[in-house]
Design an enzyme around this catalytic site. Structure first.
Site, PDB file in Angstrom:
ATOM      1  N   ARG A 145     -41.787  53.385 -67.375  1.00  0.00           N
ATOM      2  CA  ARG A 145     -41.557  53.200 -65.934  1.00  0.00           C
ATOM      3  C   ARG A 145     -42.386  54.234 -65.177  1.00  0.00           C
ATOM      4  NH1 ARG A 145     -38.139  57.287 -64.312  1.00  0.00           N
ATOM      5  NH2 ARG A 145     -36.923  58.201 -65.997  1.00  0.00           N
ATOM      6  N   ARG A 199     -36.887  41.545 -73.669  1.00  0.00           N
ATOM      7  CA  ARG A 199     -37.345  42.513 -74.675  1.00  0.00           C
ATOM      8  C   ARG A 199     -36.264  43.541 -74.939  1.00  0.00           C
ATOM      9  NH1 ARG A 199     -41.052  46.399 -73.328  1.00  0.00           N
ATOM     10  NH2 ARG A 199     -41.706  46.971 -75.409  1.00  0.00           N
ATOM     11  N   LYS A 250     -40.245  43.221 -60.182  1.00  0.00           N
ATOM     12  CA  LYS A 250     -40.465  42.363 -61.360  1.00  0.00           C
ATOM     13  C   LYS A 250     -40.432  40.885 -60.983  1.00  0.00           C
ATOM     14  CE  LYS A 250     -39.017  41.677 -66.135  1.00  0.00           C
ATOM     15  NZ  LYS A 250     -38.706  42.397 -67.366  1.00  0.00           N
TER      16      LYS A 250
HETATM   17  C1  BTN Z   1     -38.444  40.623 -70.550  1.00  0.00           C
HETATM   18  O1  BTN Z   1     -38.702  40.822 -69.358  1.00  0.00           O
HETATM   19  O2  BTN Z   1     -37.919  41.490 -71.263  1.00  0.00           O
HETATM   20  C2  BTN Z   1     -38.801  39.291 -71.148  1.00  0.00           C
HETATM   21  C3  BTN Z   1     -38.060  38.153 -70.493  1.00  0.00           C
HETATM   22  C4  BTN Z   1     -38.387  36.813 -71.121  1.00  0.00           C
HETATM   23  C5  BTN Z   1     -37.512  35.712 -70.575  1.00  0.00           C
HETATM   24  C6  BTN Z   1     -37.925  34.349 -71.067  1.00  0.00           C
HETATM   25  S1  BTN Z   1     -37.089  33.044 -70.224  1.00  0.00           S
HETATM   26  C7  BTN Z   1     -37.689  31.880 -71.385  1.00  0.00           C
HETATM   27  C8  BTN Z   1     -37.605  32.537 -72.741  1.00  0.00           C
HETATM   28  N1  BTN Z   1     -36.280  32.360 -73.312  1.00  0.00           N
HETATM   29  C9  BTN Z   1     -35.621  33.520 -73.420  1.00  0.00           C
HETATM   30  O3  BTN Z   1     -34.463  33.651 -73.845  1.00  0.00           O
HETATM   31  N2  BTN Z   1     -36.395  34.533 -72.993  1.00  0.00           N
HETATM   32  C10 BTN Z   1     -37.700  34.067 -72.547  1.00  0.00           C
END
Ligand code: BTN
Length: 254
Positions: free
Chosen positions: A250, A59, A118
């Site tokens: 947070r 994100r 996390k």
């Molecule tokens: C976050 O924590 O900000 C979201 C992370 C999301 C990661 C997943 S891995 C599979 C899919 N492909 C990506 O490039 N991102 C999501």
């Protein structure tokens, strides 16, 4: 790594016409790949797994780092037409957490947390869809989950791993336990929206009752989420509902 594409396909295909499962050794990002496909008109339902991502995305423009064999990185792409999209990432989080373990918590809006660390993240993107009317879009629901313990260096939040809770699981078995409930829950969201998931989210809300600080400077006490998934914060200026997807949050301490 053993993957269970047939078992997933057999359980999910009756719910999603034309559904396929693809497991690729390497991609830049499963989300990027499904967004490219959607933009070129390939909008059939698919669950796409990459054993390794070279440019995983999180994100707010962040990157998502993961190592082959030590994480599960996949995206579910499907046409979706919910009456209201708000709260989809919270509903997805509630689904994944429930499939994983009672100890898994949700940190608004889209982190899976274990003991304040996390465990995983969710990145949902949408592309316009040629068919099905104006309200139908192609949803790409990307999920990254740490399976084995990983290096904390460079991460803003300390990492947790599924193996802390479930030592016998690997990326394939975790995918198998998540996939069918995830599809069922996304389809339930399409019918009923976030309201059907609010209690499930609140039951796992990692921030509830805690002092929090938002990236837009707001601070206060987190008090759950409303019926559209907005974070309710009790601030010095009174109650506020925070819905912006551009905001991060947070706990004030720790
Ligand atoms: C976050 O924590 O900000 C979201 C992370 C999301 C990661 C997943 S891995 C599979 C899919 N492909 C990506 O490039 N991102 C999501």
């Amino acid at each position: 790594m053993q993957w269970p594409p047939e078992a997933i396909w057999e359980s999910v295909a009756p719910l999603l016409p034309g559904f396929t499962v693809e497991i690729l050794p390497e991609l830049d990002s499963t989300n990027s790949e499904l967004m490219r496909r959607a933009r070129s008109g390939r909008t059939e339902a698919v669950l796409l797994v990459a054993e390794r991502q070279t440019a995983g995305r999180g994100r707010l423009g962040r990157s998502w780092q993961s190592a082959a064999g030590e994480s599960l990185t996949f995206s579910l792409g499907l046409p979706l037409a919910p009456p209201d999209w708000s709260g989809l990432s919270l509903a997805v989080g509630a689904s994944v957490a429930q499939s994983l373990h009672p100890e898994v918590r949700l940190k608004w809006p889209n982190d899976l947390w274990l003991y304040d660390r996390k465990l995983g993240g969710i990145l949902i993107e949408t592309a316009s869809h040629g068919e099905g009317g104006a309200s139908t879009r192609h949803a790409v629901i990307g999920i990254g989950i740490n399976i084995a313990p990983r290096e904390a260096a460079g991460l803003s939040t300390l990492p947790a791993a599924v193996k802390e809770l479930l030592p016998d699981q690997d990326a394939g078995t975790v995918l198998l336990r998540l996939a069918l409930p995830l599809v069922r829950d996304v389809l339930a969201f399409e019918r009923a929206g976030f309201a059907a998931f609010r209690q499930r989210f609140l039951g796992r809300d990692a921030l509830h009752g805690r002092q929090i600080v938002l990236s837009d400077g707001t601070s206060g006490t987190a008090q759950g989420v409303d019926e559209r998934g907005a974070l309710l914060v009790h601030t010095a200026a009174g109650p506020q509902a925070v819905s912006s997807s551009e905001v991060s949050v947070r706990p004030a301490s720790g």
